[in-house]
Design a protein around this motif. Structure first.
Motif, PDB file in Angstrom:
ATOM      1  N   GLY A 152      -0.057  -6.395  -1.030  1.00 19.45           N
ATOM      2  CA  GLY A 152      -0.222  -5.233  -1.901  1.00 19.45           C
ATOM      3  C   GLY A 152      -1.249  -4.260  -1.359  1.00 19.45           C
ATOM      4  N   ALA A 153      -2.288  -4.786  -0.732  1.00 19.61           N
ATOM      5  CA  ALA A 153      -3.306  -3.903  -0.141  1.00 19.61           C
ATOM      6  C   ALA A 153      -2.708  -3.019   0.944  1.00 19.61           C
ATOM      7  N   ASP A 154      -1.748  -3.550   1.706  1.00 22.34           N
ATOM      8  CA  ASP A 154      -1.090  -2.741   2.739  1.00 22.34           C
ATOM      9  C   ASP A 154      -0.367  -1.545   2.124  1.00 22.34           C
ATOM     10  N   LEU A 155       0.223  -1.746   0.953  1.00 22.60           N
ATOM     11  CA  LEU A 155       0.908  -0.638   0.290  1.00 22.60           C
ATOM     12  C   LEU A 155      -0.076   0.445  -0.110  1.00 22.60           C
ATOM     13  N   PHE A 156      -1.226   0.045  -0.653  1.00 24.15           N
ATOM     14  CA  PHE A 156      -2.190   1.045  -1.090  1.00 24.15           C
ATOM     15  C   PHE A 156      -2.845   1.758   0.089  1.00 24.15           C
ATOM     16  N   LEU A 157      -2.967   1.080   1.212  1.00 24.95           N
ATOM     17  CA  LEU A 157      -3.444   1.770   2.412  1.00 24.95           C
ATOM     18  C   LEU A 157      -2.440   2.842   2.830  1.00 24.95           C
ATOM     19  N   LEU A 158      -1.147   2.552   2.670  1.00 24.63           N
ATOM     20  CA  LEU A 158      -0.135   3.567   2.962  1.00 24.63           C
ATOM     21  C   LEU A 158      -0.257   4.737   2.005  1.00 24.63           C
ATOM     22  N   PHE A 159      -0.487   4.462   0.718  1.00 28.39           N
ATOM     23  CA  PHE A 159      -0.642   5.545  -0.252  1.00 28.39           C
ATOM     24  C   PHE A 159      -1.827   6.427   0.119  1.00 28.39           C
ATOM     25  N   GLU A 198      -4.521  -7.347  12.904  1.00 33.58           N
ATOM     26  CA  GLU A 198      -5.634  -7.242  11.945  1.00 33.58           C
ATOM     27  C   GLU A 198      -5.253  -7.978  10.672  1.00 33.58           C
ATOM     28  N   PRO A 199      -6.146  -8.852  10.151  1.00 33.82           N
ATOM     29  CA  PRO A 199      -5.804  -9.572   8.919  1.00 33.82           C
ATOM     30  C   PRO A 199      -5.720  -8.638   7.722  1.00 33.82           C
ATOM     31  N   ALA A 200      -4.941  -9.042   6.730  1.00 29.21           N
ATOM     32  CA  ALA A 200      -4.798  -8.250   5.504  1.00 29.21           C
ATOM     33  C   ALA A 200      -6.061  -8.333   4.673  1.00 29.21           C
ATOM     34  N   TRP A 201      -6.317  -7.293   3.888  1.00 29.20           N
ATOM     35  CA  TRP A 201      -7.406  -7.333   2.913  1.00 29.20           C
ATOM     36  C   TRP A 201      -7.037  -8.255   1.778  1.00 29.20           C
ATOM     37  N   ASP A 202      -8.055  -8.868   1.178  1.00 33.82           N
ATOM     38  CA  ASP A 202      -7.812  -9.572  -0.069  1.00 33.82           C
ATOM     39  C   ASP A 202      -8.091  -8.623  -1.228  1.00 33.82           C
ATOM     40  N   ALA A 203      -7.834  -9.102  -2.455  1.00 37.16           N
ATOM     41  CA  ALA A 203      -7.952  -8.228  -3.628  1.00 37.16           C
ATOM     42  C   ALA A 203      -9.372  -7.719  -3.814  1.00 37.16           C
ATOM     43  N   ASP A 204     -10.364  -8.548  -3.520  1.00 39.73           N
ATOM     44  CA  ASP A 204     -11.753  -8.128  -3.697  1.00 39.73           C
ATOM     45  C   ASP A 204     -12.126  -7.002  -2.735  1.00 39.73           C
ATOM     46  N   GLN A 205     -11.686  -7.102  -1.496  1.00 41.45           N
ATOM     47  CA  GLN A 205     -11.971  -6.039  -0.525  1.00 41.45           C
ATOM     48  C   GLN A 205     -11.312  -4.729  -0.944  1.00 41.45           C
ATOM     49  N   LEU A 206     -10.085  -4.811  -1.432  1.00 40.42           N
ATOM     50  CA  LEU A 206      -9.393  -3.601  -1.872  1.00 40.42           C
ATOM     51  C   LEU A 206     -10.114  -2.972  -3.050  1.00 40.42           C
ATOM     52  N   TYR A 207     -10.522  -3.795  -4.014  1.00 45.87           N
ATOM     53  CA  TYR A 207     -11.216  -3.259  -5.187  1.00 45.87           C
ATOM     54  C   TYR A 207     -12.513  -2.572  -4.776  1.00 45.87           C
ATOM     55  N   ARG A 208     -13.275  -3.213  -3.882  1.00 48.14           N
ATOM     56  CA  ARG A 208     -14.551  -2.625  -3.467  1.00 48.14           C
ATOM     57  C   ARG A 208     -14.348  -1.318  -2.720  1.00 48.14           C
ATOM     58  N   ALA A 209     -13.262  -1.203  -1.974  1.00 48.62           N
ATOM     59  CA  ALA A 209     -12.969   0.053  -1.281  1.00 48.62           C
ATOM     60  C   ALA A 209     -12.591   1.148  -2.268  1.00 48.62           C
ATOM     61  N   MET A 210     -11.986   0.766  -3.398  1.00 48.65           N
ATOM     62  CA  MET A 210     -11.574   1.740  -4.401  1.00 48.65           C
ATOM     63  C   MET A 210     -12.733   2.209  -5.264  1.00 48.65           C
ATOM     64  N   ALA A 211     -13.781   1.447  -5.347  1.00 43.38           N
ATOM     65  CA  ALA A 211     -14.862   1.756  -6.297  1.00 43.38           C
ATOM     66  C   ALA A 211     -16.219   1.626  -5.645  1.00 43.38           C
ATOM     67  N   VAL A 212     -16.461   2.432  -4.608  1.00 41.98           N
ATOM     68  CA  VAL A 212     -17.773   2.447  -3.971  1.00 41.98           C
ATOM     69  C   VAL A 212     -18.739   3.203  -4.867  1.00 41.98           C
ATOM     70  N   PRO A 213     -19.824   2.578  -5.347  1.00 43.51           N
ATOM     71  CA  PRO A 213     -20.747   3.258  -6.273  1.00 43.51           C
ATOM     72  C   PRO A 213     -21.274   4.551  -5.683  1.00 43.51           C
TER      73      PRO A 213
END
Length: 224
Positions: A152-159, A198-213
């Motif tokens: 799923g993270a690969d899809l959001f990287l495409l978006f 390159e390994p895929a991101w896990d859900a935590d990595q994706l979330y942190r990339a989406m919400a950088v304080p």
């Protein structure tokens, strides 16, 4: 008693002001993204900033009011995809629907690429879109149409990438993002695959990339 020179606004005035603010905010957010200047939106609407705050106490209140109709329509489209007969067509449609929605609308691109922590409205819609996208992806993988190592993270990287392409080319070739997405679709196919280095991101990595304080998360405390 109120002065006759400065009458209190009527309900009709308030409704007209709100609609004017929404119209101007829709243009500003689409052109400049979720962080568009709110005082500029108020000025374009011919109103003072305080009027904007009375209608929309926080930036997210205004952003939600602008995006909600589009998000509801989008959800209706995405909810229908897992039931399509052909898993690859459902997967292809998912990419087209989401990438089309953000083309020419930077605010929607911001919504898709980021989370807005602390706001239940945007979190609920974003979570549902993510869950539906995951269902469509897994069904396509089970059918052997999409390579098994796509996440799923690969899809959001495409978006994200498609959004940047649409933004960079919108004045010269507004539909160029479609070529980019169709090329990416071939990369997702299970046939003729290459090894991913390159390994895929896990859900935590994706979330942190989406919400950088302080950077990607839209402020929720005030409308400013």
């Amino acid at each position: 008693m109120p002065s006759s020179k400065n009458p209190l606004p009527t309900r009709r005035d308030a409704h007209r002001n709100r609609e004017r603010l929404l119209e101007c905010a829709r243009r500003a957010f689409a052109e400049r993204g979720a962080e568009a200047a709110l005082d500029g939106i108020a000025r374009e609407a011919g109103l003072v900033t305080g009027t904007l705050y009375r209608h929309f106490p926080t930036r997210l209140d205004l952003l939600w009011a602008v995006l909600e109709p589009k998000l509801r329509r989008l959800l209706d489209e995405v909810r229908a995809l897992p039931d399509l007969e052909h898993p690859w067509e459902a997967f292809r449609s998912l990419l087209e629907v989401l990438c089309s929605a953000q083309a020419g609308d930077r605010a929607f691109g911001d919504f898709l690429a980021k989370r807005f922590p602390g706001d239940d409205r945007t979190e609920a819609v974003h979570s549902e879109i993510c869950a539906l996208a995951q269902r469509v992806l897994e069904r396509a993988q089970e059918a052997g149409a999409v390579r098994s190592d796509v996440t799923g993270a690969d899809l959001f990287l495409l978006f994200w990438a498609s959004g940047r392409v649409a933004e960079a080319t919108r004045h010269v070739a507004p539909s160029m993002w479609r070529r980019h997405v169709y090329l990416a679709m071939d990369g997702f196919r299970a046939s003729n695959r290459v090894d991913l280095r390159e390994p895929a991101w896990d859900a935590d990595q994706l979330y942190r990339a989406m919400a950088v304080p302080g950077k990607q998360a839209v402020r929720t405390s005030t409308a400013r």
